[in-house]
Enzyme design. Structure first.
Site, PDB file in Angstrom:
ATOM      1  N   LYS A  47       0.853  -1.195   0.000  1.00  0.00           N
ATOM      2  CA  LYS A  47       0.000   0.000   0.000  1.00  0.00           C
ATOM      3  C   LYS A  47       0.886   1.241   0.000  1.00  0.00           C
ATOM      4  O   LYS A  47       2.115   1.141   0.035  1.00  0.00           O
ATOM      5  CB  LYS A  47      -0.923   0.021   1.227  1.00  0.00           C
ATOM      6  CG  LYS A  47      -2.051  -0.996   1.202  1.00  0.00           C
ATOM      7  CD  LYS A  47      -3.035  -0.779   2.350  1.00  0.00           C
ATOM      8  CE  LYS A  47      -4.185  -1.773   2.273  1.00  0.00           C
ATOM      9  NZ  LYS A  47      -5.199  -1.532   3.349  1.00  0.00           N
ATOM     10  N   ASP A  71     -19.850   1.417 -20.670  1.00  0.00           N
ATOM     11  CA  ASP A  71     -21.023   1.510 -19.804  1.00  0.00           C
ATOM     12  C   ASP A  71     -21.381   2.970 -19.536  1.00  0.00           C
ATOM     13  O   ASP A  71     -20.508   3.833 -19.424  1.00  0.00           O
ATOM     14  CB  ASP A  71     -20.728   0.803 -18.476  1.00  0.00           C
ATOM     15  CG  ASP A  71     -21.811   1.027 -17.449  1.00  0.00           C
ATOM     16  OD1 ASP A  71     -22.908   0.475 -17.629  1.00  0.00           O
ATOM     17  OD2 ASP A  71     -21.570   1.783 -16.483  1.00  0.00           O
ATOM     18  N   GLU A  86     -23.161   2.287 -24.667  1.00  0.00           N
ATOM     19  CA  GLU A  86     -24.449   2.131 -23.988  1.00  0.00           C
ATOM     20  C   GLU A  86     -25.043   3.534 -23.862  1.00  0.00           C
ATOM     21  O   GLU A  86     -24.788   4.258 -22.904  1.00  0.00           O
ATOM     22  CB  GLU A  86     -24.271   1.494 -22.603  1.00  0.00           C
ATOM     23  CG  GLU A  86     -25.617   1.155 -21.959  1.00  0.00           C
ATOM     24  CD  GLU A  86     -25.563   1.025 -20.451  1.00  0.00           C
ATOM     25  OE1 GLU A  86     -26.379   0.274 -19.909  1.00  0.00           O
ATOM     26  OE2 GLU A  86     -24.718   1.679 -19.814  1.00  0.00           O
TER      27      GLU A  86
END
EC number: 2.4.1.18
Length: 678
Positions: free
Chosen positions: A124, A338, A391
């Site tokens: 991280k 999308d 879309e």
């Protein structure tokens, strides 16, 4: 009158649609914005293609001498790399900042020459945020994250396997007719479990090939913390979903699809991002405006997610590189974008926007439109065979025209109005009230030279709260009356008949490509519901009941066999790549639709009870015709009222504005396709 046929300023699209002329200045401005962006990229980054290779600079990149890690964190005060490799020491590996807010560190190999960060180890960043507080974050360009049952927050994982998968097969040639199988790897098992890339490779790919589809569209591949989001709340854009397996296993799955002649598309989500802070992009450097718009504009209230600032240079780099990464690393052959409607309008499609004034008005987010066009230009420059699908529900004019002509450079748009209309008809209208003109119009109403992908239903129609088309048609009788050993009930007879008719007329009249969501080809019952608190985290409805079609005593196989025959006929006659259909008949009383496409005559009788003998239909050409496909055959669960081998001869009698005509028998609730043989 201006001749736009040779225009090079983005107004060539007006040549095919004079109604665009009042908006020519807007069209030119949008076109020039893309051209100017490309020019700036050439001056500062080398080219659009080089700009899209950001993943080779940012994130973790392994060299022979060590690992480079870079991150764009303009508002961070301090940044440290932490993980298993340094026992999570918060200060031992500080990053350095440049003048552009980019932080970097080089970690040399160990003294024995091995990579200092072990493959598969957790990693991280620990940073001093804009507000002065310290916290952990996941690197934005991370290629692997993993969850545990105890902790739903993702951990970053350093992915550097000693043996990386090597592709053995080239992508198949792009077909002129797309028959797309929409699929979700996790719910592709018939068992109540989360399936895997490897299992999908071995079990689902052969089924898709057998069905006659030539492309797989994969949902929920981009990593998402919440499984029930169906993959639409992405947290980690360069990481593929770890629930389903490893990056190498996804590569092997795609390679196998290519070996089988199947293209593979990614359902890419660049319309929004998860609000997650600890394992997503949100507030990565401590601000709300890092990758996203600040304030209210940066939040999608309905989706509860963050909205990208598409005008930001580094955001463009991140998203364009994300597309390039999936092509270069995983060999995806195309993308279904999308939520394009949400991207291109500042109201996100929540207000009516279906007129030219809307398409070229002030509610359009031109930075988003600029990004989408850049994405298409980049992908098509990289490989002209890459397929892009939007879309987009409002029918934005020119979206699917080439950029050189003034368009958005998408190859296709999803014909989203078609499934909504079918559901409306089966839910709200009696069969006697179905309007043939309405059906024909909804299927044939598309913009000239802008290709559509037609579908009767996708995953959207199957989600909890709705149900599959088959279940709307047959409902609870699917539980008790689908056996071939019992007499067919009126509800099952109607449902089976309409299911076949709806799919064939959608494929043959509805567009330039065809899509099916996995399992719906055999009339999958019920709905899709992912595990969540509201269903006690059940996987019962997050799977596919493949066992239903495999059971020879159930009628599901008959629906599946019709789907195979339909795809086989399309492959032979190629109606999806043929010109627009000529609709010669829409008879409201008889409930009949007749049209010609790809040198075939398609006849549909939607009447619930009337059959017609010696019914005259028109034909544009004379000759002898034979039945090449009909829904009434025994193997499709029909009543065998239509002869397969009977010839139909035209007469020199004009009918319905066609020069010739012929007489046929059309039983109720059937469809048939005639081919000229002489």
């Amino acid at each position: 009158m201006t001749d736009y046929s040779k225009a090079t300023d983005g107004t060539k699209v007006i040549h095919d649609d004079p109604w665009l002329e009042p908006y020519k200045e807007v069209i030119k401005r949008r076109h020039n914005q893309v051209k100017n962006t490309i020019q700036k990229l050439e001056e500062s980054e080398g080219s659009l293609l080089k700009f899209s290779q950001g993943y080779e600079y940012f994130g973790f990149n392994v060299t022979k001498d060590g690992v480079n890690y870079r991150e764009w964190l303009p508002s961070a005060h301090e940044v440290y790399l932490v993980g298993d490799f340094n026992q999570w020491n918060k200060t031992s590996h500080p990053l350095e900042r440049d003048n552009y807010g980019r932080w970097s560190i080089f970690i040399p190999n160990n003294s024995n020459g091995e990579c200092a960060i072990p493959h598969g180890s957790k990693i991280k960043i620990y940073l001093k945020l804009a507000n002065g507080n310290f916290d952990y974050r996941i690197p934005a360009w991370i290629k692997r994250v993993e969850q545990t049952k105890e902790n739903p927050v993702f951990d970053g994982v350093f992915w550097n396997p000693s043996k990386q998968y090597v592709f053995k097969n080239k992508s198949p040639m792009k077909p002129t007719e797309l028959r797309i199988y929409e699929a979700h790897v996790g719910m592709s098992s018939e068992l109540p479990e989360i399936s895997t890339y490897s299992k999908f490779k071995d079990t689902v790919l052969p089924m898709v090939k057998e069905l006659g589809y030539n492309c797989i569209q994969l949902m929920a591949v981009m990593e998402h913390a919440y499984y029930a989001s169906f993959g639409y709340q992405v947290t980690n854009f360069f990481a593929i979903s770890s629930r389903f397996g490893t990056p190498e296993e996804l590569k092997e799955m795609i390679d196998k699809a290519h070996e089988m002649g199947l293209l593979v598309f990614l359902d890419v989500v660049h319309s929004h991002a998860s609000k997650n802070v600890l394992d997503g992009l949100n507030q990565l450097d401590g601000t709300d405006h890092h990758y996203f718009h600040s304030g209210g504009r940066g939040n999608h209230e309905l989706w509860d997610s963050r909205l990208f600032n598409y005008g930001n240079w580094e955001v463009m780099r991140f998203l364009l590189s994300n597309l390039r990464f999936y092509v270069d690393e995983y060999h995806f052959d195309g993308f279904r974008f999308d939520g394009v409607t949400s991207m291109i309008y500042t109201h996100h499609g929540l207000s009516p926007a279906c007129s030219y004034d809307d398409y070229f008005g002030g509610a359009v987010d031109e930075d988003a439109l600029n990004y989408l066009t850049l994405a298409n230009v980049m992908l098509h420059t990289l490989n002209p065979s890459i397929v892009t699908i939007a879309e987009e529900v409002t029918g934005l004019a020119t979206l699917c025209r080439p950029f050189s002509e003034g368009g958005g450079d998408f190859d296709y748009r999803l014909a989203m109005g078609i499934p909504d209309k079918w559901i409306e008809l089966v839910k709200e209208k009696k069969d006697e009230d179905w309007n043939m003109g309405t059906i024909a119009h909804m299927l044939s109403n598309r913009r000239y030279k802008e290709k559509n992908i037609a579908y009767a239903e996708s995953h959207d129609q199957s989600l909890v709260g709705d149900k599959t088309l088959a279940f709307w048609l047959m409902d609870k009788e699917m539980y008790t009356n689908m056996s071939v050993t019992t007499e067919e009930t009126p509800i099952i007879d109607r449902g089976m008949s309409l299911h076949k008719m709806i799919r064939l007329i959608t494929s043959s009249l509805g567009g330039d490509g065809y899509l099916n969501f996995m399992g719906n080809e055999f009339g999958h019952p019920e709905w899709v519901d992912f595990p969540r608190e509201g269903n006690n985290n059940s996987l019962h409805h997050a799977r596919r009941r493949w066992d239903l079609y495999r059971n020879p005593l159930l009628r599901y196989k008959q629906l599946r066999d019709f789907d195979i025959a339909m795809n086989k006929a399309e492959q032979e006659f190629r109606w999806l790549s043929s010109d627009f259909a000529y609709i010669s008949l829409k008879h409201e009383d008889d409930k009949i639709i007749v049209f010609e496409r790809a040198s075939l005559i398609f006849i549909f009788n939607f009447h619930p009870s009337k059959s017609f003998s010696d019914y005259r239909i028109g034909s544009g050409v004379p000759g002898k015709f034979i039945n090449v496909l009909d829904s009434d055959r025994k193997e499709f669960g029909g009543h065998v009222r239509i002869g397969k081998d009977n010839y139909h001869y035209t007469e020199d009698k004009p009918w319905h504005d066609r020069k010739y005509s012929l007489l046929i028998y059309i039983p109720s609730r059937t469809c048939l396709v005639l081919k000229k043989v002489d």
